[in-house]
Write an enzyme that holds these catalytic residues in place. Sequence first.
Site, short mmCIF file in Angstrom:
data_model
loop_
_atom_site.label_atom_id
_atom_site.label_comp_id
_atom_site.label_asym_id
_atom_site.label_seq_id
_atom_site.Cartn_x
_atom_site.Cartn_y
_atom_site.Cartn_z
N THR A 80 -3.95 7.65 0.38
CA THR A 80 -3.94 6.15 0.03
C THR A 80 -2.89 5.30 1.01
OG1 THR A 80 -2.04 6.17 -1.55
CG2 THR A 80 -4.06 6.91 -2.46
N ASP A 81 -3.02 4.12 1.08
CA ASP A 81 -1.96 3.27 1.60
C ASP A 81 -0.51 3.64 1.45
OD1 ASP A 81 -4.28 2.19 2.70
OD2 ASP A 81 -4.06 0.49 1.47
N CYS A 82 -0.45 3.87 -0.01
CA CYS A 82 1.24 3.99 -0.17
C CYS A 82 1.60 5.45 -0.15
CB CYS A 82 1.42 3.46 -1.55
SG CYS A 82 0.27 3.82 -2.79
N TYR A 83 0.34 6.33 0.14
CA TYR A 83 0.79 7.80 0.01
C TYR A 83 -0.11 8.72 1.23
CZ TYR A 83 3.21 7.62 -4.46
OH TYR A 83 3.98 7.50 -5.56
N PRO A 84 0.36 8.36 2.49
CA PRO A 84 -0.36 8.77 3.38
C PRO A 84 -0.59 10.27 3.80
CG PRO A 84 1.76 7.82 4.22
CD PRO A 84 1.56 7.66 2.84
#
Lengths: 388, 147
Positions: free
Chosen positions: A140-144
Amino acid sequence: MSAKTTRTIAEINARIKNGSAVVLNASEMTKLVRSKGKAKAAREVDVVTTGTFSPMCSSGLLFNIGQEPPVIRASKISLNGVPAYAGIAAVDGYIGATETAADDPLNKVYPGQFKYGGGHVIEDLVRGKAVHLLAQSYVTDCYPRREIDKKVTLVELPYAQLLNPRNCYQNYNAAVNLTGKIIYTYMGPLKPNCRNVNYATAGELSPLFNDPFLRTIGLGTRIFLGGGIGYVLGPGTQHAAKPKRNERGLPLSPAGTLMLRGDLKKMNARFLRGVSILGYGCSLSVGVGIPIPVLDEEMAWFTGVADADIQMPVKDYGHDYPQGIARVLTHVTYQELMDGDVDILGNKVQSVPLTSRSRSLEIADELKSWITRGEFLLTEAQEPIPSE
Amino acid sequence: MTDVDKSYRKIIYLTFPQEVSGRPMVCNLTRLFDLTFNILKAQIPPRREGNMTLELSGTEENYKKGVSYLKDHGIKVASAAQRISRDEESCTHCGTCTAICPNDSLYLDRTTMRVVFDKERCAACGLCTRVCPVRAMHVEVKNGNEW
């Protein structure tokens, strides 16, 4: 004649702290109540310790794997190839005792051996062994981060709590097989034509036989769990509050259960063993010991329960159980089962335990020594567990 | 009639050459030498070399005669190819193994409620190694002439 004995948990704890508390294991209490009666036993004894060591499905480990930048939102987690439930949060997981390794052949070659599962992962962690952690993400954008693939040990896990939704069954079925061929069940191997009867529970040492209406056990009760300290969280799944009971108040069928929690990092693999049940699956043998405060004569009477008082329902696992038929063939006492051969449907049948009675006693004695040394104090239950 | 001690008991591993694998050799051990047999494991394909793990009991004298008889017919006789051991640290003394042990070499001591393993009685069938929930029972395979 003096007034009937009553004491509070606070009074018992004061005696534990000053080293004067009298603590007996459940078998010692049985002998005392038989020989001196409940009134005298209530006056003399403060705490009775119980113990059981048995395969307990519905056990598992709630854990957190921690982050290492760049951070991850794991959607799949496995430990040593055994899938854990990852749908809790970014790096939280729950691994159940009965989950088998993803590549296990299961019962394809019958009876399957189920060599490694969630229970074994838990045991390996407690033994300090490194286990293979694989966490995968869809990013995700916050968890690459896409993946964590490394060896971890228990000390490296930021959080590891044994969290067992259902332990300590109060009474259980004794299993026979009335069909003509051997079957492999969660109650162990059952020979054809009722040639063995397999049974679990630790009898008079078993926690919930010593407090049949759960007067002293509820949310917050401190216990021995897996060699460390644990707590009762409330009724377990499948808790049956209103079973049929005998004249001593003991259920005649599987009844009360407990949900338990404890810090895995303080536990000992002697009391937490992964098990493989031939033809059935994996599980975890859990050691549980619960201290029962002797608050009054009624609790002295309850903790005076003997193996001969406990009646266990015999059920056919060849036909009835798989078909959901609740038929009870007969009741046999735990004492008869301990003695070796029991009479079922007019035949002498070999009895086979699945619960380690000797290790159950070891647990009751270990808890007794903790209390006697002043290292373990009793707690008040904050919410009762329904039982009538 | 005098009592004869028939308690001599041994487990042997037999290799049958192709030409005798079709003959009733084991049956003859009973008929000729009054030996009791228990076949623990066997693979005797017709017209090919076969092998068998056999438990024999009877008098010691007849056991020796029986073994000579087998050897005279070209069957190779060796002591059993496996034996069972218990990991004492691992065993939790639950008792599950006592359900399937065919000759009660695993049994419960009813006073201590611990499982006793009588190696002398063990027929090395290996059933316990599969049933033991914590895998405390192990098969040791013979290595040359040594265990």
